[in-house]
Design an enzyme around this catalytic site. Structure first.
Site, PDB file in Angstrom:
ATOM      1  N   SER A 100       0.825  -1.210   0.000  1.00 19.20           N
ATOM      2  CA  SER A 100       0.000   0.000   0.000  1.00 19.20           C
ATOM      3  C   SER A 100       0.854   1.254   0.000  1.00 19.20           C
ATOM      4  O   SER A 100       1.915   1.301   0.608  1.00 19.20           O
ATOM      5  CB  SER A 100      -0.918   0.034   1.224  1.00 19.20           C
ATOM      6  OG  SER A 100      -1.656   1.241   1.213  1.00 19.20           O
ATOM      7  N   LYS A 107      -4.639  -6.848   3.221  1.00 17.29           N
ATOM      8  CA  LYS A 107      -4.614  -5.701   2.288  1.00 17.29           C
ATOM      9  C   LYS A 107      -6.028  -5.376   1.815  1.00 17.29           C
ATOM     10  O   LYS A 107      -6.411  -4.212   1.702  1.00 17.29           O
ATOM     11  CB  LYS A 107      -3.704  -6.003   1.093  1.00 17.29           C
ATOM     12  CG  LYS A 107      -3.700  -4.906   0.021  1.00 17.29           C
ATOM     13  CD  LYS A 107      -3.258  -3.577   0.598  1.00 17.29           C
ATOM     14  CE  LYS A 107      -3.043  -2.436  -0.360  1.00 17.29           C
ATOM     15  NZ  LYS A 107      -3.952  -2.161  -1.398  1.00 17.29           N
ATOM     16  N   HIS A 109      -7.637  -3.553   4.557  1.00 19.39           N
ATOM     17  CA  HIS A 109      -7.055  -2.190   4.577  1.00 19.39           C
ATOM     18  C   HIS A 109      -7.830  -1.313   3.581  1.00 19.39           C
ATOM     19  O   HIS A 109      -8.206  -0.184   3.879  1.00 19.39           O
ATOM     20  CB  HIS A 109      -5.572  -2.267   4.203  1.00 19.39           C
ATOM     21  CG  HIS A 109      -4.964  -0.958   3.790  1.00 19.39           C
ATOM     22  ND1 HIS A 109      -5.193  -0.383   2.551  1.00 19.39           N
ATOM     23  CD2 HIS A 109      -4.149  -0.091   4.445  1.00 19.39           C
ATOM     24  CE1 HIS A 109      -4.552   0.768   2.475  1.00 19.39           C
ATOM     25  NE2 HIS A 109      -3.903   0.964   3.607  1.00 19.39           N
ATOM     26  N   ASN A 110      -8.059  -1.843   2.393  1.00 13.96           N
ATOM     27  CA  ASN A 110      -8.750  -1.052   1.373  1.00 13.96           C
ATOM     28  C   ASN A 110     -10.208  -0.800   1.749  1.00 13.96           C
ATOM     29  O   ASN A 110     -10.740   0.273   1.479  1.00 13.96           O
ATOM     30  CB  ASN A 110      -8.665  -1.744   0.010  1.00 13.96           C
ATOM     31  CG  ASN A 110      -7.303  -1.533  -0.636  1.00 13.96           C
ATOM     32  OD1 ASN A 110      -6.320  -1.282   0.054  1.00 13.96           O
ATOM     33  ND2 ASN A 110      -7.236  -1.632  -1.939  1.00 13.96           N
ATOM     34  N   GLU A 151     -10.086   1.902   4.013  1.00 13.12           N
ATOM     35  CA  GLU A 151      -9.767   3.095   3.195  1.00 13.12           C
ATOM     36  C   GLU A 151     -11.054   3.676   2.581  1.00 13.12           C
ATOM     37  O   GLU A 151     -11.278   4.895   2.607  1.00 13.12           O
ATOM     38  CB  GLU A 151      -8.777   2.678   2.110  1.00 13.12           C
ATOM     39  CG  GLU A 151      -8.443   3.702   1.054  1.00 13.12           C
ATOM     40  CD  GLU A 151      -7.540   3.088  -0.028  1.00 13.12           C
ATOM     41  OE1 GLU A 151      -6.465   2.542   0.304  1.00 13.12           O
ATOM     42  OE2 GLU A 151      -7.901   3.147  -1.219  1.00 13.12           O
TER      43      GLU A 151
HETATM   44  C1  6PG Z   1      -3.194   1.436  -1.648  1.00 14.91           C
HETATM   45  C2  6PG Z   1      -4.481   1.655  -2.371  1.00 14.91           C
HETATM   46  C3  6PG Z   1      -4.430   1.018  -3.700  1.00 14.91           C
HETATM   47  C4  6PG Z   1      -5.506   1.528  -4.608  1.00 14.91           C
HETATM   48  C5  6PG Z   1      -6.714   0.677  -4.636  1.00 14.91           C
HETATM   49  C6  6PG Z   1      -8.037   1.295  -4.373  1.00 14.91           C
HETATM   50  O1  6PG Z   1      -3.277   0.866  -0.571  1.00 14.91           O
HETATM   51  O2  6PG Z   1      -2.139   1.834  -2.152  1.00 14.91           O
HETATM   52  O3  6PG Z   1      -5.547   1.109  -1.650  1.00 14.91           O
HETATM   53  O4  6PG Z   1      -4.396  -0.352  -3.533  1.00 14.91           O
HETATM   54  O5  6PG Z   1      -5.695   2.855  -4.588  1.00 14.91           O
HETATM   55  O6  6PG Z   1      -6.623   0.133  -5.917  1.00 14.91           O
HETATM   56  O7  6PG Z   1      -8.598   1.753  -5.517  1.00 14.91           O
HETATM   57  P1  6PG Z   1     -10.138   1.886  -5.830  1.00 14.91           P
HETATM   58  O8  6PG Z   1     -10.603   3.080  -5.076  1.00 14.91           O
HETATM   59  O9  6PG Z   1     -10.128   2.111  -7.307  1.00 14.91           O
HETATM   60  O10 6PG Z   1     -10.831   0.625  -5.474  1.00 14.91           O
END
Ligand code: 6PG
Length: 465
Positions: A116, A171, A174-175, A178
């Site tokens: 990430s 991961k 994590h997203n 996010e």
């Molecule tokens: C990271 C990000 C990276 C990316 C994802 C999310 O941890 O560096 O999460 O993995 O930005 O692809 O993207 P989307 O918003 O397009 O799902």
């Protein structure tokens, strides 16, 4: 991202053999950045493998899915037992489990690794979440520690997460967090704009102040940058000229799909994913032309400032809930797949390099170190106290949003989750009654052990089944 990761290895003193499907890209990299370290440009899979020292360590950075399988198929026959393939893409952990199992049969280690930090992180230090065998981590760990981000206390932002798909699972989550973090920030922005009446530049300043306190994080920091940016072509705030339809590549959606399978309530994360879907449904949103809503009320200056402080409380409380849900999902995945993931260490390696890096992750680490088996982050006394202190403002903000017609699905879901956990009784007892009524699905009682059914169509006697 692959090329930045290669440069990061080279800058840290490792000799990096590079291979691309299109050889020209390899040569471009070496020409442009050859002075940063030692690169070996290779044109065929055979040359690439021959250039690697043993055990060979291959980092694959391709689009997740079929491309990963194609690369594995191309290289496996050239490898020997003990070699390691590292997949640094955003793969689904179930694919990683399959690939790890298949390659293990040939003695090759497959290390599904979350990386990430985007392009910048790949170059200057990402947060790295490797899964796979313990043995593979013994040879990879020191290298990954060197190229990873370092937290403020100097600790490398990498740890062996656990076997097979554990790294990609973490991961993925994590997203998911996010997505929730970004949606919560988006809702805070919209409230400050539509309820408090601030301009994007004023809101950027508010976020800058928040970034000096407990909300300090990369996402808050870049939000201020985006909000203060002015579009060169029109002179309007950048945020006003961008189409309000958010894209997604899929990891947030996976987080929710997997949570549904594991039975983990990640309602805040789910609302964030749905919010992106709603934003993209142009036909549905055409309803804005005819659906009625309340008329906005302009607050006075003091009232606006007070409201901004309340939004900060709501954002912080909702953020704690989003992390609580994400960590619950990791704990559930760990149990389901026997990964033995150390949740405190996960929080620790997210303190630097990754997109959700934030000051308060230190506190999550301390909380899990003190009570590794706690059922939820909200079981931690200090987080519970902070939410208790924030709750009145949190409720006011959500009530105001509802009264003024501003959508805050993630704020509201977070509060509903919190209230569900603190409720002494939930309406699930009624749900059980309904299920028993129409489907004889039975229920349990609070006062006696056993499984019961009421004869609803008859004299309503209760039978034990
Ligand atoms: C990271 C990000 C990276 C990316 C994802 C999310 O941890 O560096 O999460 O993995 O930005 O692809 O993207 P989307 O918003 O397009 O799902």
């Amino acid at each position: 991202m692959g090329r930045n990761l290669a440069r990061n290895f080279a800058r840290n003193g490792y000799t990096v053999a590079v291979h691309n499907r299109t050889a020209a890209r390899t040569h471009e990299l070496v020409e442009e950045f050859g002075d940063e370290g030692d690169f070996i440009a290779t044109e065929s899979a055979e040359d690439f493998v021959a250039a690697l020292e043993r055990p060979r360590r291959l980092v694959v950075m391709v689009k997740a899915g079929e491309a990963t399988d194609a690369v594995i198929a191309e290289f496996t026959s050239l490898l020997e037992p003990g070699d390691v393939i590292i997949d640094g893409g955003n793969a689904h952990f179930a694919d990683t489990r399959r690939r790890e199992r298949e390659l293990r049969e040939q003695g090759v280690h497959f290390v599904g690794t979350g990386v990430s930090g985007g392009e910048e992180g790949a170059l200057n230090g990402p947060s790295i979440m490797p899964g796979g065998s313990k043995e593979s981590y013994d040879s990879l760990g020191p290298i990954l520690e060197k190229i990873s981000a370092k937290a403020k206390d100097g600790a490398p932002c990498v740890t062996h997460i656990g076997p097979d798909g554990a790294g990609h699972f973490v991961k993925m989550t994590h997203n998911g967090i996010e997505y929730a973090d970004m949606q919560l920030i988006g809702e805070a922005y919209q409230l400050l704009r539509d309820v408090a009446g601030y301009s994007p530049v004023q809101i950027a300043d508010i976020f800058r102040v928040w970034n000096t306190g407990r909300l300090e994080s990369y996402l808050i920091e870049i939000t201020a940058e985006v909000l203060s940016h002015v579009d060169a072509a029109t002179g309007n705030p950048f945020v006003d000229v961008v189409l309000d339809q958010a894209e997604q590549k899929g990891t947030g959606r996976w987080t929710v799909q997997v949570a549904l399978d594991l039975g983990v309530p990640v309602s805040g994360i789910a609302e964030a994913v749905f919010a992106r879907s709603v934003s993209g449904h142009a036909a549905l949103r055409d309803a804005s032309r005819h659906l009625a809503g309340p008329t906005a009320r302009k607050p006075g200056e003091d009232e606006a400032a007070t409201f901004a402080d309340q939004v900060e409380q709501a954002l912080y409380a909702s953020k704690i809930v989003a992390y609580t849900q994400g960590f619950h999902e990791i704990a559930a995945g760990s149990e389901q797949y026997d990964w033995n993931i150390d949740l405190g260490k996960v929080a620790a390696i997210w303190r630097g390099g990754c997109i959700i890096r934030a000051a308060f992750l230190d506190r999550i680490t301390s909380a899990y170190e003190a009570q590794p088996q706690m059922p939820s982050l909200l079981s931690d006394k200090s987080f519970a106290e902070e939410i208790a202190a924030a709750q009145n403002d949190w409720r006011t903000v959500i009530a105001t949003a509802a009264t003024q017609g501003v959508p805050t699905p993630a704020f509201a879901a977070a509060l509903a989750y919190y209230d569900s956990l603190r409720a002494e009784r939930l309406p699930a007892a009624l749900t059980q009654g309904q299920r028993d009524y129409f489907g004889a699905h039975t229920y349990h009682r609070i006062d006696r052990v056993g499984t019961f059914h009421t004869i609803w169509g008859g004299d309503r006697t209760e039978v034990e089944s």
